[in-house]
Design an enzyme around this catalytic site. Structure first.
Site, short mmCIF file in Angstrom:
data_model
loop_
_atom_site.label_atom_id
_atom_site.label_comp_id
_atom_site.label_asym_id
_atom_site.label_seq_id
_atom_site.Cartn_x
_atom_site.Cartn_y
_atom_site.Cartn_z
N TYR A 1 -1.29 -6.59 17.67
CA TYR A 1 -1.54 -5.80 16.46
C TYR A 1 -2.73 -4.87 16.67
CZ TYR A 1 -2.56 -4.61 11.60
OH TYR A 1 -2.82 -3.92 10.44
N ILE B 1 0.83 -1.20 0.00
CA ILE B 1 0.00 0.00 0.00
C ILE B 1 0.87 1.26 0.00
CG2 ILE B 1 -1.73 1.30 1.30
CD1 ILE B 1 -2.71 -1.37 2.42
N GLY B 2 1.94 1.23 0.75
CA GLY B 2 2.83 2.39 0.80
C GLY B 2 3.41 2.73 -0.56
N SER C 1 -6.11 0.63 11.34
CA SER C 1 -6.82 -0.55 10.85
C SER C 1 -8.12 -0.72 11.64
CB SER C 1 -5.95 -1.80 11.02
OG SER C 1 -6.71 -2.97 10.84
#
Length: 415
Positions: free
Chosen positions: A287, A132-133, A257
């Protein structure tokens, strides 16, 4: 030039016989063709509309033989007498949060950026040599943005820069690699200093994108759980160190997220340690907690920097996006393989990041959480101000214990 899905609201459509026009200085007015009467407000909604100050990316203005303004698309050669800025007209906002949803989960980053000129803008992006980056960096670079790609692997970053130049015709002079190892607070500090030497004046866009997922417990050189440090603490420290380069109009984007909704803070505050302990370690909870801390950090900083005009927001890029994050464990690889037909592409996953970083209607918008290119309510834990204060305070203490208070004194004194 890529195609774009232009939005349309039924109430925003003009009545029969009306047309939209613009003045030389960029104001929108409406003409009734039956009697040639003009007015500044929309004949159906009664609201004023505004357009960007500059022409959309790829367009230029010239004059025809009669000295009438003529607009030319540089790539296609198409010509029109209609001001292309009108395609991006928006209703004048009475409140900073008065904006409607123009895009959704199927939108790509290229579509979000249709007509946007980022020439002269300066961005720093973490974790952008893949996934994505990378799509985020490629999309911004395609529209003229100057970008510092902050990554741990310099060889992979150079390859990424070469790919971006080849795929977008962006200038390699606008793309620079800078070393950043988020598992080391020392590296974070060194990188922040290096950023200041390259972008000595200001940063328009800071995107905290890098992250790890599903790792087993592993301590960094700073004696912290790697997931916690890479996803949260180092990004928070990096942002605080770069504050001197953030000016009125700068945007800070935390890529979080929806997993922040799975966070569990049991005994976190009692132990005064936000990192998940080694005993009874859960990669998923670690996470989820780190992503919650992203949302909280964005909200706290949005309040701290509101008076400076610095906008800080967080976002969810997409469900089950297939990136290299899932490669840490074979179970995750299998899960993502099965779900792949139902997931977003990387271009779609980068759309919300690009939207929050560049959308004109988000000027002055801060402290929100976005999903599918629109804001939504984050988890209750993220909205609890006492919890947010405690998370931010403990994070500062953990940084102070390892790196001292240099450059973050105002926050240490307050929290």
């Amino acid at each position: 030039m890529h195609n774009a899905i232009l939005d349309s609201d039924s109430e925003d459509e003009l009545p029969l016989g009306w047309v939209e026009r613009s003045t030389e200085d960029g104001n929108v007015y409406f003409v009734n063709t039956s009697n040639n009467r003009t007015q500044w407000t929309h004949p159906r909604t009664g609201q004023k509309k505004v357009i960007p100050k500059d022409l959309p990316f790829g367009w230029t203005k010239t004059m025809d033989a009669n000295e009438k303004p003529l607009y030319v698309h540089l790539e296609t050669g198409n010509k029109t007498y209609v001001d292309p800025r009108l395609a991006f007209a928006t209703t004048e906002k009475k409140h900073v949060h008065d904006f409607r949803q123009r895009f959704d989960g199927s939108t790509t980053a290229f579509q979000v950026l249709h007509g946007v000129d980022l020439s002269g803008k300066y961005a720093v992006i973490t974790g952008c040599n893949a996934g994505i980056g990378y799509e985020t960096a490629k999309s911004l670079a395609r529209h003229g943005c100057n970008i510092l790609l902050a990554n741990r692997n310099m060889e992979a970053t150079q390859v990424a820069i070469e790919k971006i130049v080849k795929e977008t015709n962006a200038s390699d002079e606008n793309l620079k690699a800078i070393h950043l190892d988020l598992s080391s607070l020392k590296s974070v500090k060194q990188c922040a200093r290096a950023v200041k030497t390259v972008f000595s004046d200001h940063i328009d866009i800071l995107i905290l994108n890098a992250g790890v997922f599903g790792l087993p417990y592993e301590e960094t050189e700073d004696k912290l759980d790697r997931t916690f440090q890479v996803n949260h603490l180092s990004h928070m420290y990096f942002t605080l160190l770069l504050e001197p380069l953030l000016k009125n109009g700068s945007r800070v984007v935390f890529v979080s997220s929806e997993s922040h909704r799975t966070a569990s803070l049991t005994n976190v505050f009692v132990k005064q340690n936000l990192a998940h302990p080694k005993d009874n370690y859960s990669a998923m909870i670690a996470y989820g907690n780190s992503k919650l801390y992203n949302v909280i950090t964005a909200m706290v900083l949005s309040e701290e920097w509101k008076h400076k005009g610095i906008c800080v927001n967080s976002l969810h890029p997409g469900n089950m996006v297939s990136t290299n994050l899932q490669n840490s464990w074979w179970v995750y690889k299998l899960l993502f393989f099965v779900a792949r037909p139902f997931t977003k592409s990387l271009q779609q996953a980068a759309a919300t990041t690009v939207y929050v970083a560049t959308a004109a209607e988000l000027e002055g918008v801060t402290g929100l959480y976005f999903n599918n290119c629109f804001y939504c309510e984050p988890a209750s834990l993220a909205r609890d101000k006492e919890i947010a204060h405690e998370v931010f305070s403990i994070s500062l203490r953990m940084i102070k214990e390892r790196m001292g208070t240099e450059l973050i004194e105002p926050f240490i004194d307050k929290y």
